[in-house]
Scaffold this motif. Sequence first.
Motif, mmCIF file in Angstrom:
data_model
loop_
_atom_site.group_PDB
_atom_site.id
_atom_site.type_symbol
_atom_site.label_atom_id
_atom_site.label_comp_id
_atom_site.label_asym_id
_atom_site.label_seq_id
_atom_site.Cartn_x
_atom_site.Cartn_y
_atom_site.Cartn_z
ATOM 1 N N PHE A 57 10.392 22.536 19.050
ATOM 2 C CA PHE A 57 9.397 22.427 20.118
ATOM 3 C C PHE A 57 7.991 22.581 19.546
ATOM 4 O O PHE A 57 7.808 23.088 18.444
ATOM 5 C CB PHE A 57 9.661 23.501 21.179
ATOM 6 C CG PHE A 57 10.986 23.349 21.869
ATOM 7 C CD1 PHE A 57 11.112 22.543 22.993
ATOM 8 C CD2 PHE A 57 12.119 23.991 21.379
ATOM 9 C CE1 PHE A 57 12.335 22.389 23.612
ATOM 10 C CE2 PHE A 57 13.341 23.848 21.997
ATOM 11 C CZ PHE A 57 13.455 23.040 23.120
ATOM 12 N N GLU A 58 7.029 22.138 20.325
ATOM 13 C CA GLU A 58 5.632 22.210 19.886
ATOM 14 C C GLU A 58 5.216 23.663 19.656
ATOM 15 O O GLU A 58 5.621 24.566 20.395
ATOM 16 C CB GLU A 58 4.708 21.578 20.929
ATOM 17 C CG GLU A 58 4.826 20.066 21.028
ATOM 18 C CD GLU A 58 4.387 19.385 19.744
ATOM 19 O OE1 GLU A 58 3.314 19.749 19.203
ATOM 20 O OE2 GLU A 58 5.121 18.497 19.275
ATOM 21 N N PRO A 59 4.396 23.913 18.634
ATOM 22 C CA PRO A 59 3.955 25.283 18.363
ATOM 23 C C PRO A 59 2.921 25.751 19.378
ATOM 24 O O PRO A 59 2.325 24.953 20.105
ATOM 25 C CB PRO A 59 3.346 25.176 16.969
ATOM 26 C CG PRO A 59 2.837 23.763 16.898
ATOM 27 C CD PRO A 59 3.854 22.947 17.666
ATOM 28 N N ASN A 60 2.699 27.059 19.406
ATOM 29 C CA ASN A 60 1.635 27.587 20.264
ATOM 30 C C ASN A 60 0.278 27.409 19.579
ATOM 31 O O ASN A 60 0.170 26.766 18.532
ATOM 32 C CB ASN A 60 1.910 29.052 20.632
ATOM 33 C CG ASN A 60 1.752 30.019 19.458
ATOM 34 O OD1 ASN A 60 1.348 29.647 18.348
ATOM 35 N ND2 ASN A 60 2.058 31.284 19.707
ATOM 36 N N GLY A 61 -0.749 27.989 20.162
ATOM 37 C CA GLY A 61 -2.099 27.799 19.641
ATOM 38 C C GLY A 61 -2.328 28.355 18.257
ATOM 39 O O GLY A 61 -3.303 27.983 17.591
ATOM 40 N N TYR A 62 -1.460 29.223 17.798
ATOM 41 C CA TYR A 62 -1.563 29.771 16.439
ATOM 42 C C TYR A 62 -0.626 29.069 15.453
ATOM 43 O O TYR A 62 -0.527 29.472 14.295
ATOM 44 C CB TYR A 62 -1.251 31.266 16.444
ATOM 45 C CG TYR A 62 -2.302 32.130 17.105
ATOM 46 C CD1 TYR A 62 -3.640 31.719 17.191
ATOM 47 C CD2 TYR A 62 -1.966 33.369 17.657
ATOM 48 C CE1 TYR A 62 -4.598 32.519 17.792
ATOM 49 C CE2 TYR A 62 -2.922 34.176 18.254
ATOM 50 C CZ TYR A 62 -4.235 33.744 18.327
ATOM 51 O OH TYR A 62 -5.175 34.543 18.927
ATOM 52 N N GLY A 63 0.086 28.062 15.919
ATOM 53 C CA GLY A 63 0.973 27.321 15.034
ATOM 54 C C GLY A 63 2.359 27.921 14.890
ATOM 55 O O GLY A 63 3.093 27.573 13.965
#
Length: 295
Positions: free
Chosen positions: A219-225
């Motif tokens: 899944f796509e990472p959060n804002g910190y990767g």
Amino acid sequence: MSPMPGCCTPDRSGSTAAPTSASGSGAAPPMVNLDGATFLMGSDDARSYPEDLEGPVRSVDVDAFAIGVTTVTVTQFATFVDATGFVTDAETFGDSLVFAGSLPSADRSPEVPVTPWWRVVAGANWRAPAGPQSMLDAVADLPDHPVTHVSRRDAAAFCAWSGTALPTEAQWEFAARGGLEQQPFPWGSEPDLSRMNTWRGEFPGTSTDTVYTCATKSFEPNGYGLHECTGNVWEWTTGVFDASRRDRRAVIRGGSHLCHDSYCRRYRTSARSGVSEETSSGHIGFRVCSNPSGH
């Protein structure tokens, strides 16, 4: 295993010698460097569980640190075991907790009282996550999935070998939020189950999808990767569940692929649960962070 009933994860009641490993000789998994900051930790919103001590919301300072891009994978844990000969708690005890829906139909392992969808499976461990009657071999079949059936003591041994540490609850939550303030999910407020690996259907009776972990970058990472901070597997931290009431259980964060609103909505950035540190199951893994001692 003589597990105590629990909402998300039954506890193993028992003990064994604390595992040991060679210190500081292995490579750390890929990590992201995060600057120190002050953030609002916890939640008082309608989704939270007050009995889990998610609240009150409080301002917490976090020093700069680094944390794993993903949870530790089967391949990474296998490298550690190959280098050290480490034996996990599940292997020492001889059994581990497996979700019934993950087992072969012929498996007749005993149910856990109160939570009969959990089975105490002899021979289940990080290499054989669905037990010896299954053809599933984690090393061959799930190399980029989170390693599971690891206790907190096992995770700490991996950290000692790789020169890392388990995150504190504050570090874990700060990282999982990805820079967003007081949002329940790593991407914001929308409870979009398509963005994480959680239960599909009514728990525990029906599922419309595979009942198992997914690869660590599905899944796509959060804002910190960071990937899969909610869902997929619970993650060990250094936290104590409720020291004020002498509840010294270890704290796991982030929920798992078995979470669903019909039973458990703990797939959120502020959610927490407590289990004994020697507990192992098919839905608990761990993520490492930088060692504050520098070695």
